[in-house]
Design an enzyme around this catalytic site. Structure first.
Site, PDB file in Angstrom:
ATOM      1  N   ARG A   9       0.859  -1.181   0.000  1.00  0.00           N
ATOM      2  CA  ARG A   9       0.000   0.000   0.000  1.00  0.00           C
ATOM      3  C   ARG A   9       0.903   1.241   0.000  1.00  0.00           C
ATOM      4  NH1 ARG A   9       1.825   1.615   4.031  1.00  0.00           N
ATOM      5  NH2 ARG A   9       0.797   3.604   3.678  1.00  0.00           N
ATOM      6  N   GLY A  10       0.274   2.420  -0.105  1.00  0.00           N
ATOM      7  CA  GLY A  10       1.061   3.647  -0.241  1.00  0.00           C
ATOM      8  C   GLY A  10       1.242   3.900  -1.730  1.00  0.00           C
ATOM      9  N   ALA A  11       0.901   5.122  -2.164  1.00  0.00           N
ATOM     10  CA  ALA A  11       0.813   5.376  -3.605  1.00  0.00           C
ATOM     11  C   ALA A  11       2.081   5.002  -4.398  1.00  0.00           C
ATOM     12  CB  ALA A  11       0.429   6.840  -3.835  1.00  0.00           C
ATOM     13  N   ARG A  26      -6.806  -0.286  -7.361  1.00  0.00           N
ATOM     14  CA  ARG A  26      -7.201   0.777  -6.420  1.00  0.00           C
ATOM     15  C   ARG A  26      -7.349   2.076  -7.222  1.00  0.00           C
ATOM     16  NH1 ARG A  26      -4.236   1.151  -0.756  1.00  0.00           N
ATOM     17  NH2 ARG A  26      -6.108   2.366  -0.284  1.00  0.00           N
ATOM     18  N   GLN A  45      -2.669   2.570   9.748  1.00  0.00           N
ATOM     19  CA  GLN A  45      -1.346   2.721   9.136  1.00  0.00           C
ATOM     20  C   GLN A  45      -0.383   3.462  10.074  1.00  0.00           C
ATOM     21  OE1 GLN A  45      -4.209   3.260   7.509  1.00  0.00           O
ATOM     22  NE2 GLN A  45      -4.066   2.781   5.342  1.00  0.00           N
ATOM     23  N   ASP A 101      -1.681  10.977  -2.240  1.00  0.00           N
ATOM     24  CA  ASP A 101      -1.998   9.882  -3.174  1.00  0.00           C
ATOM     25  C   ASP A 101      -2.256  10.411  -4.569  1.00  0.00           C
ATOM     26  OD1 ASP A 101      -2.853   9.063  -0.295  1.00  0.00           O
ATOM     27  OD2 ASP A 101      -2.357   7.240  -1.399  1.00  0.00           O
ATOM     28  N   LYS A 152      -4.734  10.377   2.826  1.00  0.00           N
ATOM     29  CA  LYS A 152      -5.484   9.487   3.719  1.00  0.00           C
ATOM     30  C   LYS A 152      -6.596  10.227   4.457  1.00  0.00           C
ATOM     31  CE  LYS A 152      -5.230   5.959   4.079  1.00  0.00           C
ATOM     32  NZ  LYS A 152      -6.147   5.093   3.319  1.00  0.00           N
TER      33      LYS A 152
HETATM   34  O1  MRU Z   1      -4.614   3.361   1.867  1.00  0.00           O
HETATM   35  P1  MRU Z   1      -3.118   3.507   1.831  1.00  0.00           P
HETATM   36  O2  MRU Z   1      -2.456   2.933   3.036  1.00  0.00           O
HETATM   37  O3  MRU Z   1      -2.537   3.022   0.535  1.00  0.00           O
HETATM   38  O4  MRU Z   1      -2.911   5.070   1.878  1.00  0.00           O
HETATM   39  C1  MRU Z   1      -1.603   5.588   1.868  1.00  0.00           C
HETATM   40  C2  MRU Z   1      -1.579   7.039   2.080  1.00  0.00           C
HETATM   41  O5  MRU Z   1      -2.598   7.673   2.182  1.00  0.00           O
HETATM   42  C3  MRU Z   1      -0.261   7.703   2.106  1.00  0.00           C
HETATM   43  O6  MRU Z   1      -0.324   8.820   2.906  1.00  0.00           O
HETATM   44  C4  MRU Z   1       0.106   8.133   0.681  1.00  0.00           C
HETATM   45  O7  MRU Z   1       0.033   7.046  -0.189  1.00  0.00           O
HETATM   46  C5  MRU Z   1       1.435   8.717   0.589  1.00  0.00           C
HETATM   47  S1  MRU Z   1       2.624   7.442   0.748  1.00  0.00           S
HETATM   48  C6  MRU Z   1       4.108   7.939   0.324  1.00  0.00           C
END
Ligand code: MRU
Length: 358
Positions: free
Chosen positions: A54-56, A96, A205, A246, A257
């Site tokens: 996870r995480g963009a 996603r 998270q 994201d 988030k």
């Molecule tokens: O739902 P997630 O855990 O994929 O969401 C991640 C986030 O919202 C992070 O803040 C975002 O991707 C930046 S990560 C470098």
């Protein structure tokens, strides 16, 4: 600082080796470090959907490797392998909806294939492109860490409290992290007394991943309920809220988030600076404003249950997992191409024309 950051590197969540993609299973952290091996595009798409990864930026990198796995399988099948490969690309794109980096990485892989020279080996070329996407994200993290640390120093060099949300670290990127990379760098420079981490309901998270990453490195961290954010900004001497993104629209609106928006409102109210740290691959100039960013809603059970055990009354739930922070609540966006203070459409357009700084 670059060398010290590199020396502090401890966590790696994405490992491409022996023709397979290994992902550290983030659903099980911080209690277990287990790896999921993906050998097909479908497996990568499922890993993204189910939040193994996870995480963009990490999602984008994983999807790029997914397309390498797809090419390997489709080339063996023969025939019009590229048409079949496009189906795999569509499957990955569907995993996603919000992370701009996912679509950026998939498009970059497709562009690379379109530019393939006549006798070139498509598999080798695609693999090299995926590795380059991975490596350039790691480099971008280093550049952004330096730029963010310079900003913190410019405003107030001594040790201070910082508040962050979600996980934007090594687990969410190809390197040290975006917002968390800046926080790591600031700590190495002696500018961090304490990091307040929002637990980040409902997926946690913050308390499961960010707290784990920071504690592993001896960075002073304390977890709080998301609803404590305003109180902390009012009472704990926090100087910066630092978050990731994201998707960033052309006018500087930032999808991040769920809970980030209310944090930005509170930061503005209390005169606390608000920094967004994200690589330019998170910026989608085709989206005029945050209103056009697709915001993911996930299963209501993520909200109503913990570990499969129901905690809520027998009612339905609304579970949007991202929100949009309007550009006018943001002091600065930090990217690997440079920083944009008080972002707007003209400044972001100018930024996107620049080359990366490293
Ligand atoms: O739902 P997630 O855990 O994929 O969401 C991640 C986030 O919202 C992070 O803040 C975002 O991707 C930046 S990560 C470098």
């Amino acid at each position: 600082m670059r060398d010290r950051l590199l020396a502090a590197e401890k966590v790696k969540a994405i490992d491409w080796r022996d023709g397979a993609l290994y992902l550290l299973d983030q659903r099980r952290l911080p209690f277990e470090q287990t790896w999921v091996a993906c050998t097909s595009a479908a497996a990568v798409a499922e890993a993204i959907r189910s939040m193994v990864v996870r995480g963009a930026p990490a999602i984008g990198i994983s999807a790029a490797y997914g397309l390498v796995l797809a090419a390997r399988a489709r080339l063996v099948e023969g025939g019009d392998w590229q048409a079949a490969w496009e189906e795999d690309l569509a499957l990955l794109a569907d995993s996603r909806p919000t992370a701009a980096n996912l679509f950026w990485a998939l498009n970059r892989m497709r562009d690379r294939l379109d530019r393939l020279k006549k006798h070139a080996d498509p598999l080798a070329v695609l693999e090299a492109e995926a590795v380059a996407i991975h490596e350039s994200d790691r480099e971008a993290n280093l550049t952004m860490a330096q730029l963010g640390v310079d900003l913190i120093r410019k405003h107030q060099g001594n040790a201070q409290a910082i508040l962050t949300h979600c996980n934007t670290g090594a687990l969410a990127t190809g390197g040290f992290g975006t917002a968390l990379g800046v926080i790591r760098g600031a700590f190495l420079e002696g500018m961090v007394e304490c990091v307040y981490v929002n637990e980040t309901r409902p997926w946690l998270q913050g308390s499961r991943l960010t707290a784990w990453e920071l504690a592993n490195e001896g960075i002073p961290v304390t977890v709080n309920a998301d609803s404590a954010g305003a109180h902390i900004l009012k009472t704990k001497g926090v100087t910066w809220v630092i978050v990731g993104a994201d998707c960033i629209a052309a006018n500087g609106d930032v999808a991040s988030k769920i809970g980030t928006y209310q944090l930005a409102v509170c930061a503005m109210h209390h005169g606390v600076r608000f920094m967004v740290v994200a690589p330019s691959s998170s910026i989608d100039m085709m989206l005029a404003s945050g209103d056009e960013i697709p915001l993911e809603e996930r299963d209501e059970r993520e909200l109503l249950e913990v570990d499969g055990k129901r905690l809520a009354a027998d009612v339905g739930a609304f579970n949007p997992v991202f929100d949009v922070t309007p550009a006018d609540l943001i002091d600065v966006i930090v990217t690997e191409k440079g920083i944009v203070e008080r972002p707007d459409t003209a400044k972001l357009a100018q930024l996107m024309c620049r080359k990366r700084l490293h």
